[in-house]
Design a protein around this motif. Structure first.
Motif: not given
Length: 125
Positions: A60-76
């Motif tokens: 599954w591709i995450v389209l929206y989340t309120d989870a923190p990085p890296p679960s939200n698709g961001q690393l640094g």
């Protein structure tokens, strides 16, 4: 909250605010409004236990989340695509992050990838 779409499908075309997959929400009122909309959407689901449904199996591709990085698709400061791969039989899931990739899922040829492999146990309260 997480909004996921099967990686083998094109995300549905819906009118939505640009939230950068949830990463750009700043105010508590924005978060409250989005969570209210998501609760309304969840209430339309005809399944009593959607997380246990066989259709949840797979990537599954995450389209929206309120989870923190890296679960939200961001690393640094790098932003990319977050995926979750679910294995119901083995009770395992894998969170994946890809930066700089292409293709339908955004993971092809990515120059950065991170993976968290985990398992879950059900709690019957």
């Amino acid at each position: 909250y997480n909004i996921l779409t099967p990686s083998s499908h094109t995300p549905p075309t819906i009118k939505r605010a640009n939230t950068d997959k949830g990463r750009s929400l700043q105010s508590p009122s924005q978060k409250t409004q989005i969570h209210s909309l998501l609760s309304n959407l969840e209430s339309l689901c005809p399944l009593s236990e959607p997380a246990r449904d066989a259709r949840m199996e797979g990537p599954w591709i995450v389209l929206y989340t309120d989870a923190p990085p890296p679960s939200n698709g961001q690393l640094g400061f790098w932003k990319g695509v977050a995926k979750q791969v679910i294995d119901l039989e083995k009770k395992r899931y894998r969170n994946e992050l890809y930066v700089g990739g292409g293709g339908a899922d955004g993971d092809e040829g990515a120059w950065l990838g991170a993976v968290l492999d985990a398992r879950w146990e059900e709690w019957d309260g």
